[in-house]
Design a protein around this motif. Structure first.
Motif, PDB file in Angstrom:
ATOM      1  N   TYR A  10       0.843  -1.196   0.000  1.00  0.00           N
ATOM      2  CA  TYR A  10       0.000   0.000   0.000  1.00  0.00           C
ATOM      3  C   TYR A  10       0.878   1.246   0.000  1.00  0.00           C
ATOM      4  O   TYR A  10       0.635   2.206  -0.706  1.00  0.00           O
ATOM      5  N   THR A  11       1.930   1.209   0.820  1.00  0.00           N
ATOM      6  CA  THR A  11       2.892   2.306   0.882  1.00  0.00           C
ATOM      7  C   THR A  11       4.280   1.678   0.965  1.00  0.00           C
ATOM      8  O   THR A  11       4.419   0.460   1.012  1.00  0.00           O
ATOM      9  N   SER A  12       5.308   2.553   1.022  1.00  0.00           N
ATOM     10  CA  SER A  12       6.670   2.027   1.108  1.00  0.00           C
ATOM     11  C   SER A  12       6.924   1.377   2.463  1.00  0.00           C
ATOM     12  O   SER A  12       7.875   0.624   2.634  1.00  0.00           O
TER      13      SER A  12
ATOM     14  N   GLY B 135       1.757   4.505   8.980  1.00  0.00           N
ATOM     15  CA  GLY B 135       1.769   4.760   7.541  1.00  0.00           C
ATOM     16  C   GLY B 135       1.905   3.520   6.685  1.00  0.00           C
ATOM     17  O   GLY B 135       2.300   3.612   5.529  1.00  0.00           O
TER      18      GLY B 135
ATOM     19  N   GLU C 112      -2.003   3.714   4.757  1.00  0.00           N
ATOM     20  CA  GLU C 112      -2.054   4.964   4.009  1.00  0.00           C
ATOM     21  C   GLU C 112      -0.953   5.863   4.560  1.00  0.00           C
ATOM     22  O   GLU C 112      -0.825   6.003   5.769  1.00  0.00           O
ATOM     23  N   GLU C 113      -0.207   6.459   3.669  1.00  0.00           N
ATOM     24  CA  GLU C 113       0.969   7.250   4.049  1.00  0.00           C
ATOM     25  C   GLU C 113       0.734   8.103   5.284  1.00  0.00           C
ATOM     26  O   GLU C 113       1.537   8.144   6.200  1.00  0.00           O
TER      27      GLU C 113
ATOM     28  N   SER D 266       4.665  -0.594   4.026  1.00  0.00           N
ATOM     29  CA  SER D 266       3.854  -1.798   4.201  1.00  0.00           C
ATOM     30  C   SER D 266       4.762  -2.996   4.444  1.00  0.00           C
ATOM     31  O   SER D 266       5.900  -3.034   3.963  1.00  0.00           O
TER      32      SER D 266
END
Lengths: 254, 254
Positions: free
Chosen positions: B159-161, B187, B190-191, B163
């Motif tokens: 989902y983000t870096s 995060g 979602e960031e 995750s």
DNA sequence: AATGACTGTTGCATATATTGCAACGACCCT
DNA sequence: AGGGTCGTTGCAATATATGCAACAGTCATT
């Protein structure tokens, strides 16, 4: 009708009353324990029932997930459209469908008037939120604090002398609309145009959309338009019924 | 397991994607149209399926009613709710309650950040199981082999870096969470959103639910959110005490 | 500890209930 | 009218669900 499926599905309302063990399920179904076991296993594999730690069964999680996914994929416009068309055939005027989204109210469907008069409204375009009848219905259903916050954030442009002038007046109007279950806009947006609107509600009773009939003074007076109110409300109720999946009670005995 | 029931139940997720007509249902089930018709009729009689005006089928009202009843029968939810509300009053952020069931983690209650109660909106939706703080707590409590099996069966979407990328990393994280008795998601889903979560335990010490506080970066930084950890843990412990019958359900000793 | 009662589970033969087929009717479009 | 699609029904064949009886596990009682 399928007997096996019928029995299996009868388990669900039974479990809705509360957790039950295999014996209880079998007895209330009137079948052998082994039969009940196999039915429960099938329901279990589909996640509709869940086996709690004491081995008793209760309703399962996928029920939520299914209901959730279903409401997300429900398209009000698709369901409403044929009703809007029929209403237009009956009264001849312009019919609108609108929803509330992020502080705006948008038209999502429209059936044009059969009279040769133009009304500029476009599908997807935000409506005049402080005066439109559909907007009143949609905002009137918001919880109190949210409604107030929104009302105070809005501008109140005086499109005509009958436009709603400020937040207090708007909130009063919303109260009235919420209580009576329908709304009007009599020349509040354009001098010569009147609207009458009714709400479309989901399963939980919350307003999910609103529909309106609009006509210019030159075609029908405001009083004449108001005689259409029962028809508009009936149509809205029909859409609500279909949207929330209430069955039209065809036959009930098996 | 029952083939007939299995087929009938397979119709439900299919219809959750959106309305479908008889032919589509029959094709996706891989059965003759007449068979599909009879299954749909049985589902219809139980109100799980509704036939809209264009003759297509969609999920019916009874399904929503069942889901509603099922969620209300969860006793953890009933006990926890007032605590969640109080926590929300103290910190102002969104509070979630989640349980683990059959390889999924679902939100079963939620108190919105600004508006009080009554938001059923996302309840019932499966959470991002590989990153959510509540999911970590619930899965960390599973017995070793089951945990490993599940971890290897999961997908690990980025989902983000931040995750969690794969099963080994996930299992390491679960170990850590289990040892420290709380979890975070900074995060990872979602960031800009961070969560801090704590477990709710039953009499036998096993984790039966998990709760979390979530807030976006723009409101509080991750560090500030972490200062709420003691409060969150105390709330979770209070719920645990009441749920397992240790505390007489009125006031918790602090 | 052993016994007994209770609940959930499995294999199997029987018969019942479900299936697919083909034909029919309704409807829409050309 | 005619061809196409879609939903619906009666029927025969056979696959499928059912009840039975026996087994295994758990718990309370003696």
């Amino acid at each position: 009708m399928s007997q096996t499926v019928d029995r299996a599905l009868s388990i669900l309302p039974l479990l809705a009353e509360g957790p039950a063990d295999l014996g209880q399920v079998a007895e209330r179904l009137g079948v052998h324990k082994s039969t009940a076991l196999r039915l429960l296993r099938t329901l279990h594999e589909h996640g509709l029932v869940y086996r709690q730690s004491d081995q008793r069964y209760r309703l399962g999680a996928r029920l939520f997930a299914l209901a959730q996914e279903a409401v997300e994929n429900l398209d009000v416009r698709e369901i409403a459209h044929p009703h809007l068309v029929r209403l237009n055939e009956q009264c001849g005027h312009t019919v609108h469908l609108a929803v509330h989204e992020e502080g705006e109210v948008l038209y999502i469907d429209k059936v044009e008037s059969r009279y040769p008069v133009r009304m500029y409204s476009r599908i997807g375009k935000p409506v005049a939120i402080t005066v439109a009848a559909v907007a009143k219905l949609l905002l009137a259903d918001l919880p109190e604090p949210e409604r107030r916050t929104l009302a105070e954030k809005l501008d109140y442009p005086m499109y005509t002398s009958r436009s709603i002038p400020n937040a207090p007046a708007f909130l009063r109007e919303l109260e009235k609309v919420r209580d009576q279950g329908w709304a009007t806009d009599l020349g509040g947006h354009e001098e010569s145009i009147n609207c009458v609107a009714a709400p479309i509600r989901g399963t939980d009773g919350r307003v999910v959309a609103a529909m309106s009939v609009s006509a210019p003074n030159v075609v029908v007076t405001a009083d004449e338009l108001l005689t259409l109110l029962p028809l508009v409300r009936r149509t809205a109720d029909a859409i609500s019924g279909e949207y929330s999946g209430r069955t039209p009670a065809k036959e009930s005995s098996s």
